[in-house]
Every structure is written in C-alpha cells, then in structure tokens.
Scaffold this motif. Structure first.
Motif, mmCIF file in Angstrom:
data_model
loop_
_atom_site.group_PDB
_atom_site.id
_atom_site.type_symbol
_atom_site.label_atom_id
_atom_site.label_comp_id
_atom_site.label_asym_id
_atom_site.label_seq_id
_atom_site.Cartn_x
_atom_site.Cartn_y
_atom_site.Cartn_z
ATOM 1 N N PHE A 60 0.843 -1.203 0.000
ATOM 2 C CA PHE A 60 0.000 0.000 0.000
ATOM 3 C C PHE A 60 0.880 1.256 0.000
ATOM 4 C CE2 PHE A 60 -2.161 3.416 2.313
ATOM 5 C CZ PHE A 60 -3.339 3.529 1.589
ATOM 6 N N ASP A 61 1.914 1.250 0.839
ATOM 7 C CA ASP A 61 2.812 2.399 0.909
ATOM 8 C C ASP A 61 3.548 2.627 -0.411
ATOM 9 O OD1 ASP A 61 2.033 2.792 3.498
ATOM 10 O OD2 ASP A 61 3.790 1.816 4.389
ATOM 11 N N GLU A 62 3.679 1.544 -1.208
ATOM 12 C CA GLU A 62 4.334 1.657 -2.517
ATOM 13 C C GLU A 62 3.345 2.039 -3.615
ATOM 14 O OE1 GLU A 62 6.077 -2.188 -2.936
ATOM 15 O OE2 GLU A 62 7.668 -1.825 -1.464
ATOM 16 N N GLY A 63 2.088 2.297 -3.229
ATOM 17 C CA GLY A 63 1.089 2.703 -4.213
ATOM 18 C C GLY A 63 0.285 1.569 -4.798
ATOM 19 N N THR A 123 -11.315 -11.873 17.722
ATOM 20 C CA THR A 123 -11.629 -10.556 17.145
ATOM 21 C C THR A 123 -10.644 -9.501 17.648
ATOM 22 O OG1 THR A 123 -13.964 -11.130 17.017
ATOM 23 C CG2 THR A 123 -13.426 -8.796 16.882
ATOM 24 N N GLN A 124 -10.309 -9.565 18.925
ATOM 25 C CA GLN A 124 -9.348 -8.606 19.486
ATOM 26 C C GLN A 124 -7.960 -8.814 18.905
ATOM 27 O OE1 GLN A 124 -10.226 -6.019 21.565
ATOM 28 N NE2 GLN A 124 -8.156 -5.344 21.033
ATOM 29 N N VAL A 125 -7.599 -10.085 18.662
ATOM 30 C CA VAL A 125 -6.300 -10.381 18.040
ATOM 31 C C VAL A 125 -6.209 -9.700 16.678
ATOM 32 C CG1 VAL A 125 -4.916 -12.215 16.972
ATOM 33 C CG2 VAL A 125 -5.883 -12.548 19.259
ATOM 34 N N VAL A 126 -7.273 -9.827 15.860
ATOM 35 C CA VAL A 126 -7.296 -9.216 14.530
ATOM 36 C C VAL A 126 -7.182 -7.688 14.644
ATOM 37 C CG1 VAL A 126 -8.642 -8.864 12.418
ATOM 38 C CG2 VAL A 126 -8.588 -11.124 13.515
ATOM 39 N N ALA A 127 -7.961 -7.125 15.568
ATOM 40 C CA ALA A 127 -7.926 -5.665 15.763
ATOM 41 C C ALA A 127 -6.530 -5.199 16.167
ATOM 42 C CB ALA A 127 -8.955 -5.253 16.814
ATOM 43 N N ASP A 128 -5.880 -5.970 17.052
ATOM 44 C CA ASP A 128 -4.538 -5.598 17.511
ATOM 45 C C ASP A 128 -3.523 -5.651 16.369
ATOM 46 O OD1 ASP A 128 -5.568 -5.278 20.028
ATOM 47 O OD2 ASP A 128 -4.818 -7.191 20.810
ATOM 48 N N VAL A 129 -3.624 -6.688 15.529
ATOM 49 C CA VAL A 129 -2.683 -6.832 14.419
ATOM 50 C C VAL A 129 -2.863 -5.687 13.412
ATOM 51 C CG1 VAL A 129 -2.048 -8.264 12.437
ATOM 52 C CG2 VAL A 129 -2.385 -9.322 14.682
ATOM 53 N N LEU A 130 -4.120 -5.354 13.115
ATOM 54 C CA LEU A 130 -4.376 -4.245 12.181
ATOM 55 C C LEU A 130 -3.776 -2.947 12.699
ATOM 56 C CD1 LEU A 130 -8.076 -4.995 11.145
ATOM 57 C CD2 LEU A 130 -6.082 -5.020 9.635
ATOM 58 N N GLN A 131 -3.967 -2.689 13.988
ATOM 59 C CA GLN A 131 -3.431 -1.460 14.580
ATOM 60 C C GLN A 131 -1.905 -1.495 14.597
ATOM 61 O OE1 GLN A 131 -4.570 -0.778 18.661
ATOM 62 N NE2 GLN A 131 -4.230 1.416 18.502
ATOM 63 N N GLN A 132 -1.364 -2.638 14.953
ATOM 64 C CA GLN A 132 0.095 -2.804 15.033
ATOM 65 C C GLN A 132 0.746 -2.594 13.664
ATOM 66 O OE1 GLN A 132 1.189 -6.605 16.856
ATOM 67 N NE2 GLN A 132 2.727 -6.895 15.272
ATOM 68 N N CYS A 133 0.091 -3.077 12.598
ATOM 69 C CA CYS A 133 0.660 -2.968 11.245
ATOM 70 C C CYS A 133 0.276 -1.660 10.557
ATOM 71 C CB CYS A 133 0.184 -4.140 10.380
ATOM 72 S SG CYS A 133 0.682 -5.758 11.001
ATOM 73 N N GLY A 134 -0.719 -0.982 11.088
ATOM 74 C CA GLY A 134 -1.177 0.246 10.454
ATOM 75 C C GLY A 134 -1.902 0.001 9.147
ATOM 76 N N LEU A 135 -2.540 -1.170 9.026
ATOM 77 C CA LEU A 135 -3.233 -1.533 7.787
ATOM 78 C C LEU A 135 -4.706 -1.159 7.885
ATOM 79 C CD1 LEU A 135 -2.980 -3.022 5.009
ATOM 80 C CD2 LEU A 135 -3.741 -5.093 6.224
ATOM 81 N N ALA A 136 -5.230 -0.564 6.830
ATOM 82 C CA ALA A 136 -6.661 -0.256 6.782
ATOM 83 C C ALA A 136 -7.450 -1.556 6.771
ATOM 84 C CB ALA A 136 -6.971 0.566 5.529
ATOM 85 N N PRO A 137 -8.498 -1.678 7.594
ATOM 86 C CA PRO A 137 -9.252 -2.940 7.682
ATOM 87 C C PRO A 137 -9.802 -3.419 6.344
ATOM 88 C CG PRO A 137 -9.875 -1.476 9.468
ATOM 89 C CD PRO A 137 -9.003 -0.683 8.555
ATOM 90 N N GLU A 138 -10.160 -2.486 5.452
ATOM 91 C CA GLU A 138 -10.744 -2.917 4.179
ATOM 92 C C GLU A 138 -9.733 -3.634 3.289
ATOM 93 O OE1 GLU A 138 -9.928 1.599 3.914
ATOM 94 O OE2 GLU A 138 -10.769 0.159 5.355
ATOM 95 N N LEU A 139 -8.454 -3.590 3.654
ATOM 96 C CA LEU A 139 -7.448 -4.312 2.881
ATOM 97 C C LEU A 139 -7.155 -5.698 3.466
ATOM 98 C CD1 LEU A 139 -4.874 -1.521 1.955
ATOM 99 C CD2 LEU A 139 -6.626 -2.588 0.512
ATOM 100 N N LEU A 140 -7.950 -6.132 4.437
ATOM 101 C CA LEU A 140 -7.796 -7.476 5.014
ATOM 102 C C LEU A 140 -9.055 -8.289 4.749
ATOM 103 C CD1 LEU A 140 -6.290 -9.590 6.730
ATOM 104 C CD2 LEU A 140 -7.326 -8.547 8.766
#
Length: 590
Positions: free
Chosen positions: A412-415, A435-452
């Motif tokens: 994503f950062d590369e466009g 569900t909390q594990v998924v939320a934590d990983v998304l926050q940790q990686c800085g990935l927008a949820p719609e890309l998972l």
C-alpha cells in the motif's frame, strides 16, 4: 454435647456392681457408657452402637470375653477398635490368650478405678491418633493411585500391578492386551463450553466405560478365571484412558472390546441442557508380540492410537512395527516445527487474485510455507495437521496474519492497495479473543481494515451457526471482508447463509478443475454463481489453470480468478513486479 457427639464405650461384665463402678468411673460429658451383661449381649450392643472402645470381662456366661474379642476382630468395623480385657491379677494364661485373640490391653482385678479412667483416656487418644493416621494414609493412597476427577485408578496404580500380571501371563503362556483410548477433539469442548463442562464430560465417559466393563460378555469372559486379574480400566489424566485385558485367547477378543467401546459412544452425553457427541480413537497392543514389559506395551498402544486418529478417528488400530518409525518421524517433525516458528522458517507465499473485468491483481491469498534452513520445502499438508493437533496452529496463524498484514501495508505504501486474504483455522476462530487479536494486528501494522480479508471454510462457520454469526458480526464490525473458502464442499443451510455477514464465496478448486468434462461440477458452479448473485456476494474461482475454465463464469459480477494460469504461490518479492501487470491476454472475452 449431645449424645450423638459423645464417645461411646461398651463395658461387658456379668457382675452388676462391676458395671456400675465402671460406668461411674468412665462416664462424663464427652463419654457415654453402654452396658452388656453377657458376651452375646456385648456383640449385639457393638453392632448397634459401634463403640470406640470395649472393656470385656474374661469370664462371662453364654460367650466369654475371648470369644467376644475374636468375633469383633473378625467384624469389618472391629478390626482396629481398642479392646481391654479384664482378668484376674495372677491369671497369666488369660493375659496371653487375650493378646492372642487380638486384645489391645488388659487390666487386672481388683481394679484400681482412678487408674482405669486414665488408662482408658490414654488408649482412646492413641486410638484416635491411629485412626487419623489410617485416614491420612488412605487419602495419600487415593491421591497417589487414583484420578481425582474420575475416581478411576491412575497410571501409577496400573503400573504397579501390570508387570506382575504380564509375568503371570508369560508363565502361563497366554496373551494380554492394552487398549489406549483418547477422546477425539476433546479440546474443543473445553474451548467452546469451558473446563467445567469438560470435567463433567470426562466423569460421564469414565462412568460409561465402567458400565461397559460390567455389562460386556467379553469383559466377563476375559476376567472370569481370576478375580485379581479382571480387566482394569484406568485414567491417564486428561482425556486418555486405558483398558488392560488379561488371559486372552486371541487378538479378536481385544477387537470385540474396542468395537463395543466405540458403539457405546454413539449415544450423546447429556451435559445439563446440552447433548454432546464425542468419539474415541483406540490403539491396541498385544502381549507378548508388541511388548514384553509394561512400558513398551503402553508406548505401542499409544502409538497405535495416534494412527487411529490419522485414519479418521472413531476407530481402532492394532500396533504394527512400522508405526514406531513413522511416529518417531512425526515427533521429529513436531519438534522441528516448534523450532521453525521461532527461526523465521515459516513464511507466507502469496497467490494473486485477478479481477476478471480489469485483468489486474486486486488481491492476494497468503499461503503458509515451511522453508527449512537445510534447504527444500515442506508442504502444508505435512505440517498443518501436526500444528492443529499440538495447538501450534494458533501461533502459526498469528504469524501468518501479522506478516500478511505487514506485507499488505508495504505494498500500500508503494502505491499498490492490494487486499490481503488470510486463512483462519477452526482453532483460531474458536479463540474467545480472536476478534481482538485481529484488531490488535491491524493497529500494530497500520493496515486499513478494508485491505484485510479473512477466509473461513464452510464447515467451520457452520459448526455452531448461531454462535458463529455473532463472532462474524464482531469481525465485520472491524471493517474487514469475510469470505467462505472451499464453498460447495460443505452443507450450508441457505437460511443461515443469508444471515452470515459475508462478502465473498470462493468456489472450491475441485469443481473448477474438470468443469468442462464433469456435468455435475458444472451444475454446482452454476448454482453457486446464482446463489452469489441473489445474495449480492462477490465470487472467487480457485484452481484456474486454463482459459476454458473461465468461459463458464461469464456474466458473473464481482468475479476474481485465482490459479496457476496466472501464478503459483510465490514469495513476496516475486509478486511486486506483477502488481502493475495486465492479465487480460490469458482470459477469454467475458
């Protein structure tokens, strides 16, 4: 102090005056004195009141003191009760005979009453101390040799007698068998219902196995020759049990027992308002062919049980020599897998998902691979089952989720906003905090949820539809996409499917591979496409290897294509050059 709480002493003497003096000397707030005028009456009073101590005159009508003492010592309740014999001062023969019939002590006439009172108190204290010691020894024995949950004999109990039974079997040249029983998928009971329900289930399983021991003609026949060698049911802790069978004529008798155990599990177990079905996998080793000592016999039965699980569970397997080599290889693989998870040998490969309309990569599926440091590659079908059986699947799943999300963020950062599809195992999905594990990983990686995108198989989401709907709604609330993987291979109810908050159906590759030559597969694919359209769901067709497979997917909305036609699963560095590539030249016009 109430009469029921008082210590009871029985005094037996045909002399009324002696009885009155004894009662006057001994009775108190804590001691109740019961009288008997002859030996026969003494036995009646003993059986009625269970006194803590007896004073018996040697010379009495009907039954003398020796006969009464001997009778009481033969009674189950009288083995350890203190008995004081009252004899003449110079009657040495009576004193010797008193000890011979089991008396605790004696007192000579004429009685010194103050001394009698102190002597009785001392003997009562000593008796209580002895009783406490016996109780403590019994409790220690229970702790050492019995399973506290089921009440069954444990491994220590079995092992202390097993070698003796095997030696007897060897001397008499007959066979014996060890059945090692493990409950299939018991962990899911603890995970989904809680450990209290798991404990209740284990107690009910133990009870049912015991009932089969009592009721089975085979068991009765096996143990009929010698009661000390009846079939022995033991608990090995957790969800493992053993049955040791001695004096067998041939292995068929062990087979009949195993078949009966399996049949007995066909009736669900009632746990309060729930009906739970659990099945046994059974390994059987035979003495002397599969082991001439207890340890080897047990180890080989355990090994055979593992192969019963590998053969589909809810079955039995007899031990074979070749199993040990396979079991050793599996154990080595398990140890290597634990090490690999900590040494970056487990990595995701990625397979592109192509938009049928644009011909561009819009997503990738992360597929785990094991790349040992010594070279080569270990396919998932070799290590994923081991990861599931050992509980390593949660650690492995978390690793793939984290690395996949980090990779998607990098692209994503590369466009290149590419959606990352991650497979979720049944073990992961059942974790209460998933569900909390998924939320934590998304926050940790800085990935927008719609890309998972999380992919769950049809069988997983249908395993407990009502509860899983709630779990899926939680995940959906994070903003991620949800896909049903291997769709068409399970038994989804349409009414439930409409309630699941899913976005995508993935058509299993087994339907796509021969779609041009298998009319049934074609009909299934067309039905899935119609279902997806009616529910307004996207479709991913897996297993695309030829352009001709794509033709039948024409007019499908939100269609993605995945398969070797476009790319095999490859490392991340090989995906990056493909992200700007157009794959239209590989596809027929839709």
């Amino acid at each position: 102090m109430s009469d029921n709480q008082k210590v009871k002493i029985l005094v037996c003497d045909d002399d009324l005056t002696a009885r009155i003096l004894m009662k006057e000397t001994l009775a108190s707030d804590s001691i109740e004195v019961i009288e008997a005028e002859n030996g026969q009456r003494a036995i009646e009073q003993f059986e009625k009141h269970s006194p803590a101590l007896l004073l018996l005159d040697v010379s009495m009508p009907k039954m003398n003191g020796f006969e009464v003492c001997e009778h009481i010592r033969g009674h189950e309740k009288g083995k350890h009760i203190p008995v004081i014999m009252v004899t003449g001062s110079d009657d040495l023969e009576s004193i010797h005979k008193s000890y011979a019939v089991g008396a605790t002590d004696f007192i000579a006439k004429p009685i010194k009453w103050p001394i009698l009172g102190e002597r009785v108190k001392y003997i009562l204290r000593a008796s209580q101390a002895f009783a406490d010691l016996v109780t403590q020894q019994h409790e220690l024995h229970q702790l050492a040799f019995y399973d506290s949950l089921t009440g069954l004999p444990n491994r220590q109990y079995l092992m202390q007698d097993l070698q003796r039974f095997l030696a007897m079997a060897e001397r008499n040249n007959y066979q014996a068998a060890m059945l090692f029983i493990d409950l299939d998928r018991f962990k899911r009971i603890n995970d989904t219902m809680g450990h209290s329900y798991g404990d209740k289930l284990l107690r009910k399983v133990a009870h049912r196995l015991q009932a089969n021991l009592r009721d089975s003609d085979t068991f009765a026949r096996v143990g009929s020759e010698q009661s000390s060698q009846e079939p022995q049911l033991s608990s090995f802790g957790g969800d493992e049990f053993t049955i040791f069978l001695s004096r067998l004529n041939d292995p068929n008798e062990a087979m009949l027992v195993a078949e009966r155990v399996i049949r007995s599990f066909s009736t669900p177990f009632q746990l309060e308002q729930f009906e739970v079905v659990v099945t046994p996998s059974i390994g059987i080793s035979m003495f002397p062919n599969d082991g001439d000592n207890a340890e080897t016999l047990l180890k080989n039965a355990d090994t055979a049980m593992y192969f019963a699980k590998q053969s589909g569970r809810c079955c039995y397997k007899f031990y074979q020599d070749s199993m040990n080599a396979k079991a050793a290889a599996r154990l080595q693989l398990e140890q290597d897998l634990r090490r690999a998870l900590k040494s970056d040998e487990i990595v995701p490969f990625y397979q592109p998902q192509i938009c049928a309309q644009s011909g561009r990569i819009v997503g990738v599926e992360a597929l785990v691979r094991w790349l040992p440091a010594k070279g080569g590659i270990i396919p998932p079908d070799e290590f994923i089952p081991i990861a599931e059986e050992t509980g390593l699947i949660n650690e492995l799943g978390r690793l793939v989720l984290e690395r996949g999300c980090y990779q998607a963020k990098q692209w994503f950062d590369e466009g290149n906003p590419v959606r990352m599809a991650i497979n979720v195992s049944a073990h992961q999905f059942r974790q209460l905090d998933f569900t909390q594990v998924v939320a934590d990983v998304l926050q940790q990686c800085g990935l927008a949820p719609e890309l998972l995108e999380l992919e769950l198989t049809e069988s997983v989401i249908m395993s407990d539809a009502e509860e899983n709907i709630a779990r899926l709604i939680e995940l959906k609330a994070l903003g991620v996409s949800l896909a049903v993987d291997d769709f068409g291979t399970g038994y989804s109810s349409l009414s439930y499917l409409k309630r699941f908050p899913i976005d995508i159906l993935k058509i299993d590759r087994s339907f796509m591979c021969d779609v041009n030559s298998a009319p049934d597969d074609l009909a299934i694919v067309e039905a899935i496409l119609a279902l997806a359209e009616s529910l307004k769901l996207g479709v991913i067709a897996e297993g695309i290897e030829y352009g001709s497979q794509i033709a039948i997917l024409k007019n499908t909305n939100q269609l993605l294509l995945q398969g070797y036609l476009f790319s095999r699963p490859v490392a991340a560095e090989y995906i990056s050059p493909l992200l700007n590539q157009d794959f239209n030249h590989l596809m027929p016009a839709l």
